[in-house]
Design a protein around this motif. Structure first.
Motif, PDB file in Angstrom:
ATOM      1  N   ALA A   1     -20.061 -11.154  39.265  1.00  9.56           N
ATOM      2  CA  ALA A   1     -20.305 -10.911  37.835  1.00  9.56           C
ATOM      3  C   ALA A   1     -19.034 -10.525  37.092  1.00  9.56           C
ATOM      4  O   ALA A   1     -19.041  -9.692  36.191  1.00  9.56           O
ATOM      5  N   GLY A   2     -17.911 -11.148  37.486  1.00 10.76           N
ATOM      6  CA  GLY A   2     -16.650 -10.876  36.813  1.00 10.76           C
ATOM      7  C   GLY A   2     -16.064  -9.515  37.111  1.00 10.76           C
ATOM      8  O   GLY A   2     -15.184  -9.043  36.393  1.00 10.76           O
ATOM      9  N   GLN A   3     -16.484  -8.873  38.201  1.00  7.27           N
ATOM     10  CA  GLN A   3     -16.058  -7.502  38.503  1.00  7.27           C
ATOM     11  C   GLN A   3     -15.111  -7.451  39.703  1.00  7.27           C
ATOM     12  O   GLN A   3     -15.121  -6.489  40.480  1.00  7.27           O
ATOM     13  N   ARG A   4     -14.317  -8.476  39.849  1.00  8.30           N
ATOM     14  CA  ARG A   4     -13.253  -8.467  40.845  1.00  8.30           C
ATOM     15  C   ARG A   4     -11.926  -8.203  40.151  1.00  8.30           C
ATOM     16  O   ARG A   4     -11.717  -8.617  39.010  1.00  8.30           O
ATOM     17  N   CYS A   5     -11.010  -7.575  40.857  1.00  6.47           N
ATOM     18  CA  CYS A   5      -9.669  -7.462  40.291  1.00  6.47           C
ATOM     19  C   CYS A   5      -8.991  -8.827  40.248  1.00  6.47           C
ATOM     20  O   CYS A   5      -8.052  -9.039  39.476  1.00  6.47           O
ATOM     21  N   THR A   6      -9.470  -9.778  41.038  1.00  3.43           N
ATOM     22  CA  THR A   6      -8.916 -11.137  41.037  1.00  3.43           C
ATOM     23  C   THR A   6      -9.754 -12.121  40.219  1.00  3.43           C
ATOM     24  O   THR A   6      -9.539 -13.330  40.297  1.00  3.43           O
ATOM     25  N   THR A   7     -10.716 -11.636  39.448  1.00  6.00           N
ATOM     26  CA  THR A   7     -11.541 -12.502  38.611  1.00  6.00           C
ATOM     27  C   THR A   7     -10.658 -13.347  37.681  1.00  6.00           C
ATOM     28  O   THR A   7      -9.671 -12.856  37.127  1.00  6.00           O
ATOM     29  N   THR A   8     -11.030 -14.600  37.511  1.00  6.89           N
ATOM     30  CA  THR A   8     -10.334 -15.466  36.555  1.00  6.89           C
ATOM     31  C   THR A   8     -10.772 -15.092  35.146  1.00  6.89           C
ATOM     32  O   THR A   8     -11.956 -15.173  34.813  1.00  6.89           O
ATOM     33  N   ARG A   9      -9.821 -14.681  34.319  1.00  6.23           N
ATOM     34  CA  ARG A   9     -10.139 -14.239  32.962  1.00  6.23           C
ATOM     35  C   ARG A   9      -9.535 -15.148  31.899  1.00  6.23           C
ATOM     36  O   ARG A   9     -10.027 -15.196  30.772  1.00  6.23           O
ATOM     37  N   ARG A  10      -8.487 -15.871  32.228  1.00  4.74           N
ATOM     38  CA  ARG A  10      -7.849 -16.778  31.268  1.00  4.74           C
ATOM     39  C   ARG A  10      -7.693 -18.156  31.898  1.00  4.74           C
ATOM     40  O   ARG A  10      -7.227 -18.261  33.044  1.00  4.74           O
ATOM     41  N   LEU A  11      -8.068 -19.170  31.164  1.00  6.00           N
ATOM     42  CA  LEU A  11      -7.934 -20.548  31.621  1.00  6.00           C
ATOM     43  C   LEU A  11      -6.996 -21.264  30.652  1.00  6.00           C
ATOM     44  O   LEU A  11      -7.318 -21.438  29.472  1.00  6.00           O
TER      45      LEU A  11
ATOM     46  N   VAL B   1     -22.303  -2.898  30.850  1.00 10.79           N
ATOM     47  CA  VAL B   1     -22.908  -3.816  29.874  1.00 10.79           C
ATOM     48  C   VAL B   1     -22.441  -3.463  28.462  1.00 10.79           C
ATOM     49  O   VAL B   1     -22.103  -4.348  27.660  1.00 10.79           O
ATOM     50  N   ALA B   2     -22.399  -2.190  28.155  1.00 13.30           N
ATOM     51  CA  ALA B   2     -21.938  -1.746  26.834  1.00 13.30           C
ATOM     52  C   ALA B   2     -20.491  -2.170  26.596  1.00 13.30           C
ATOM     53  O   ALA B   2     -20.135  -2.614  25.482  1.00 13.30           O
ATOM     54  N   ASN B   3     -19.647  -2.061  27.617  1.00 14.38           N
ATOM     55  CA  ASN B   3     -18.252  -2.498  27.482  1.00 14.38           C
ATOM     56  C   ASN B   3     -18.169  -4.003  27.255  1.00 14.38           C
ATOM     57  O   ASN B   3     -17.343  -4.475  26.466  1.00 14.38           O
ATOM     58  N   TYR B   4     -19.002  -4.741  27.952  1.00 16.63           N
ATOM     59  CA  TYR B   4     -19.062  -6.198  27.775  1.00 16.63           C
ATOM     60  C   TYR B   4     -19.446  -6.555  26.346  1.00 16.63           C
ATOM     61  O   TYR B   4     -18.801  -7.389  25.693  1.00 16.63           O
ATOM     62  N   LEU B   5     -20.508  -5.920  25.823  1.00 21.11           N
ATOM     63  CA  LEU B   5     -20.976  -6.217  24.466  1.00 21.11           C
ATOM     64  C   LEU B   5     -19.928  -5.822  23.424  1.00 21.11           C
ATOM     65  O   LEU B   5     -19.748  -6.526  22.420  1.00 21.11           O
ATOM     66  N   ALA B   6     -19.230  -4.712  23.651  1.00 22.86           N
ATOM     67  CA  ALA B   6     -18.168  -4.307  22.734  1.00 22.86           C
ATOM     68  C   ALA B   6     -17.036  -5.331  22.725  1.00 22.86           C
ATOM     69  O   ALA B   6     -16.471  -5.644  21.658  1.00 22.86           O
ATOM     70  N   ALA B   7     -16.709  -5.867  23.912  1.00 23.51           N
ATOM     71  CA  ALA B   7     -15.659  -6.884  23.993  1.00 23.51           C
ATOM     72  C   ALA B   7     -16.069  -8.146  23.248  1.00 23.51           C
ATOM     73  O   ALA B   7     -15.245  -8.777  22.569  1.00 23.51           O
ATOM     74  N   VAL B   8     -17.347  -8.533  23.357  1.00 21.34           N
ATOM     75  CA  VAL B   8     -17.835  -9.717  22.637  1.00 21.34           C
ATOM     76  C   VAL B   8     -17.669  -9.545  21.130  1.00 21.34           C
ATOM     77  O   VAL B   8     -17.229 -10.467  20.415  1.00 21.34           O
TER      78      VAL B   8
ATOM     79  N   ILE C   1      -7.255 -10.755  24.632  1.00 21.19           N
ATOM     80  CA  ILE C   1      -6.991 -11.389  25.932  1.00 21.19           C
ATOM     81  C   ILE C   1      -5.919 -10.656  26.723  1.00 21.19           C
ATOM     82  O   ILE C   1      -5.688 -10.988  27.893  1.00 21.19           O
ATOM     83  N   LYS C   2      -5.268  -9.666  26.100  1.00 23.17           N
ATOM     84  CA  LYS C   2      -4.313  -8.840  26.845  1.00 23.17           C
ATOM     85  C   LYS C   2      -5.023  -7.684  27.553  1.00 23.17           C
ATOM     86  O   LYS C   2      -4.401  -6.926  28.284  1.00 23.17           O
ATOM     87  N   GLU C   3      -6.331  -7.543  27.310  1.00 23.28           N
ATOM     88  CA  GLU C   3      -7.099  -6.465  27.920  1.00 23.28           C
ATOM     89  C   GLU C   3      -7.989  -7.031  29.031  1.00 23.28           C
ATOM     90  O   GLU C   3      -8.491  -8.142  28.929  1.00 23.28           O
ATOM     91  N   GLU C   4      -8.178  -6.228  30.066  1.00 21.12           N
ATOM     92  CA  GLU C   4      -9.054  -6.635  31.164  1.00 21.12           C
ATOM     93  C   GLU C   4     -10.453  -6.065  30.931  1.00 21.12           C
ATOM     94  O   GLU C   4     -10.668  -4.864  31.060  1.00 21.12           O
ATOM     95  N   THR C   5     -11.384  -6.935  30.564  1.00 21.45           N
ATOM     96  CA  THR C   5     -12.787  -6.537  30.459  1.00 21.45           C
ATOM     97  C   THR C   5     -13.454  -6.877  31.783  1.00 21.45           C
ATOM     98  O   THR C   5     -13.480  -8.036  32.190  1.00 21.45           O
ATOM     99  N   PHE C   6     -13.980  -5.860  32.468  1.00 21.62           N
ATOM    100  CA  PHE C   6     -14.530  -6.056  33.807  1.00 21.62           C
ATOM    101  C   PHE C   6     -15.928  -6.655  33.696  1.00 21.62           C
ATOM    102  O   PHE C   6     -16.944  -5.983  33.944  1.00 21.62           O
ATOM    103  N   ALA C   7     -15.986  -7.927  33.334  1.00 18.37           N
ATOM    104  CA  ALA C   7     -17.256  -8.613  33.080  1.00 18.37           C
ATOM    105  C   ALA C   7     -16.986 -10.117  33.091  1.00 18.37           C
ATOM    106  O   ALA C   7     -15.827 -10.541  33.033  1.00 18.37           O
ATOM    107  N   PRO C   8     -18.038 -10.928  33.155  1.00 25.51           N
ATOM    108  CA  PRO C   8     -17.841 -12.390  33.241  1.00 25.51           C
ATOM    109  C   PRO C   8     -17.531 -13.032  31.892  1.00 25.51           C
ATOM    110  O   PRO C   8     -18.362 -13.744  31.313  1.00 25.51           O
ATOM    111  N   ILE C   9     -16.334 -12.774  31.370  1.00 28.01           N
ATOM    112  CA  ILE C   9     -15.855 -13.386  30.128  1.00 28.01           C
ATOM    113  C   ILE C   9     -14.625 -14.218  30.466  1.00 28.01           C
ATOM    114  O   ILE C   9     -13.650 -13.695  31.023  1.00 28.01           O
ATOM    115  N   LEU C  10     -14.658 -15.500  30.149  1.00 29.31           N
ATOM    116  CA  LEU C  10     -13.540 -16.407  30.438  1.00 29.31           C
ATOM    117  C   LEU C  10     -12.983 -16.951  29.132  1.00 29.31           C
ATOM    118  O   LEU C  10     -13.711 -17.540  28.323  1.00 29.31           O
ATOM    119  N   TYR C  11     -11.680 -16.758  28.932  1.00 35.31           N
ATOM    120  CA  TYR C  11     -11.003 -17.231  27.728  1.00 35.31           C
ATOM    121  C   TYR C  11     -10.373 -18.593  27.982  1.00 35.31           C
ATOM    122  O   TYR C  11      -9.611 -18.767  28.942  1.00 35.31           O
TER     123      TYR C  11
END
Length: 538
Positions: free
Chosen positions: A320-330, A372-379, A421-431
């Motif tokens: 669920a995007g909660q890895r330190c190695t999660t892909t966050r930018r494409l 979840v709250a952090n995810y929604l704030a990031a959105v 995109i310079k911030e790490e949101t620990f959630a399944p968000i891909l830019y």
């Protein structure tokens, strides 16, 4: 963290379906009981002896799968910490005298014990943390693999011999154990990251004090019970493997400031990592930091999209995007951007979200409602900064999502200069970021992150791949070609640069972090020649 991609080979289904065959807490209670988890559990252990804390602080382990309380943990405070450290100090002089291969034999037995409890422990991880059952099993397998690796390493704690400039002299370096090593781990890998540190540190001759994340204390307690069986069988003293559950304020800060812990291995966010590093550095201690990762994948015009797309999806939504190695930018070349975007959008709308205990699902919950709250704030921040949500961007509700911890995996079109995109949101968000120039422009975007953990490029162009791996290429500790950012094998050193902290764990020569280095010079001649040609006579 090498997990197969098979579960992410996407098939069409109803979007965001919670799936069928969800396994409930009651169905998994038998597995939990086999791990000696009770309704109320002491979170403090010196090895085999469980301590009842004097205080009344209790941690409730709440499953993000269904929101139920799994069990309770009696947390420790300063008195229990003092007892743990005192016992560890007593154990160290005994443990360091045991030959390293014999210490390796204890680790081998721990690996065998983990094999026997792999299924039960994998279910415990899944239920308490929320990662998929397949990933839970994979994490236990990683522990087993690290044990095997450490057994071999116990016979290879090598120093190097160098030629001396002086006649009849021998010059070499050697490594000795540090003492009591503190290990502070995060929620997202509640078992494997501890094993990376613990197994290598143990064969090096150190004893351990482990403070797990309060989110996943039951998993740590279950592991301690497994360890205890090996300790009892071998009649080993208390204090070699210690556990103390408690908050960062009550226990973590005590460990960070404690001069009796020459090394602290800390895994967590960049913010908490800065806090830890400052305290440890203030007492001139050693720190091994594994912090955030704002990881990217570059997709060049010469990429094989048949392997790139599944790797991107797994990298972005696995755990669920909660890895330190999660892909966050494409970072996608403009010539293939539309094709990649459309393929990902279709794949994302086909993902099955629901209980991670159902192996048909691709993604489970976030760890808790704060996440979840952090995810929604990031959105909302994404929208405010001009990003376009292609799919996802909301929490999931209704049948199967009652815990309030489920979100829709999210694809976002952005420009490379928006702040979020310079911030790490620990959630399944891909830019999704477009580039139009050569590979050097893509590498510049990759390197613009504050963190420097994992990175990847998909390209069949040798020059592009080698440029990405060159000294002017990726500035990350991990750089992959034609595989994603997730899925590090234990044989390689794991860690990153910049705000990731600079630490290295697991394979290669990472074992050296747990030892003190000593340079030795032996004069076996009858004269006393000095280095650099200095002549001193009396």
């Amino acid at each position: 963290m090498l997990i197969g991609l098979s579960i992410f080979m996407i098939s069409l289904c109803q979007p965001y379906s919670p799936g069928r065959g969800v396994t409930s807490y009651e169905d998994n209670m038998e597995s939990i009981k086999k791990l000696h988890i009770k309704k109320a559990n002491s979170g403090i252990c010196t090895g085999t002896e469980w301590i009842s804390p004097a205080g009344s602080k209790v941690i409730e382990s709440i499953s993000p799968v269904d929101g139920r309380i799994i069990a309770k943990i009696q947390a420790g405070g300063a008195p229990e910490y003092k007892r743990i450290i005192t016992q560890a100090q007593k154990a160290f002089p005994l443990w360091r005298k045991i030959p390293a291969p014999e210490r390796g034999e204890i680790v081998r037995q721990i690996g065998e014990a983990l094999r026997k409890d792999k299924e039960n422990l994998g279910r415990m991880i899944c239920l308490e943390m929320g990662k998929s059952l397949q990933e839970g099993y994979g994490e236990v397998q990683e522990m087993i693999d690290v044990c095997d690796f450490a057994v071999g390493q116990s016979r290879m704690l090598y120093g190097a011999t160098m030629p001396s400039e002086r006649p009849s002299h021998r010059l070499y370096d050697q490594y000795h154990p540090l003492g009591v090593v503190g290990i502070i781990t995060a929620f997202n890998f509640p078992a494997a990251v501890w094993a990376w540190n613990a197994m290598l540190s143990t064969v090096c001759g150190n004893v351990l004090v482990w403070k797990p994340s309060s989110q996943v204390g039951l998993t740590a307690i279950a592991i301690q019970h497994i360890i205890a069986r090996v300790l009892k069988k071998n009649k080993l003293p208390e204090g070699i493997f210690s556990l103390i559950c408690g908050s960062g304020k009550d226990i973590g800060d005590l460990m960070l400031a404690d001069t009796r812990l020459p090394l602290i291995s800390f895994t967590g966010s960049v913010r908490t990592g800065r806090h830890a590093a400052q305290i440890i550095a203030g007492r001139l201690g050693k720190s091994l930091l594994e912090l955030g990762g704002n990881n990217s994948i570059i997709i060049s015009p010469e990429a094989d999209l048949a392997i790139a797309i599944p790797a991107v999806v797994f990298g972005a939504v696995g755990t669920a995007g909660q890895r330190c190695t999660t892909t966050r930018r494409l970072i996608i070349h403009e010539s293939i951007y539309d094709k990649v975007r459309d393929g990902l959008t279709k794949a994302y709308k086909s993902l099955r979200i629901g209980s991670p205990l159902n192996q048909d699902n691709h993604m489970g919950p976030l760890v808790n409602q704060d996440a979840v709250a952090n995810y929604l704030a990031a959105v909302e921040t994404i929208k405010d900064q001009g990003g376009e949500i292609l799919c996802g961007g909301h929490a999931l509700q209704g049948e199967g999502f009652e815990s309030g911890c489920y979100v829709a995996p999210t694809l976002v079109e952005v420009k490379s200069d928006i702040p979020i995109i310079k911030e790490e949101t620990f959630a399944p968000i891909l830019y999704l970021i477009r580039y139009s120039g050569d590979i050097n422009q893509a590498i510049e975007i990759n390197n613009s992150a504050h963190e420097g953990l994992s990175s990847a490029i998909f390209s069949n162009n040798l020059r592009e791949a080698e440029t990405f791996l060159s000294p002017w290429g990726s500035d990350c500790g991990i750089a992959n070609v034609n595989i994603g950012t997730s899925g590090a094998e234990i044989g390689g050193a794991f860690g990153g640069e910049k705000d990731t902290g600079g630490g290295r764990e697991s394979g290669s020569d990472a074992w050296k972090a747990y030892m003190r280095r000593q340079t030795v010079t032996i004069n076996y001649g009858h004269e006393l020649p000095l280095a650099q040609g200095i002549n001193f006579t009396i």
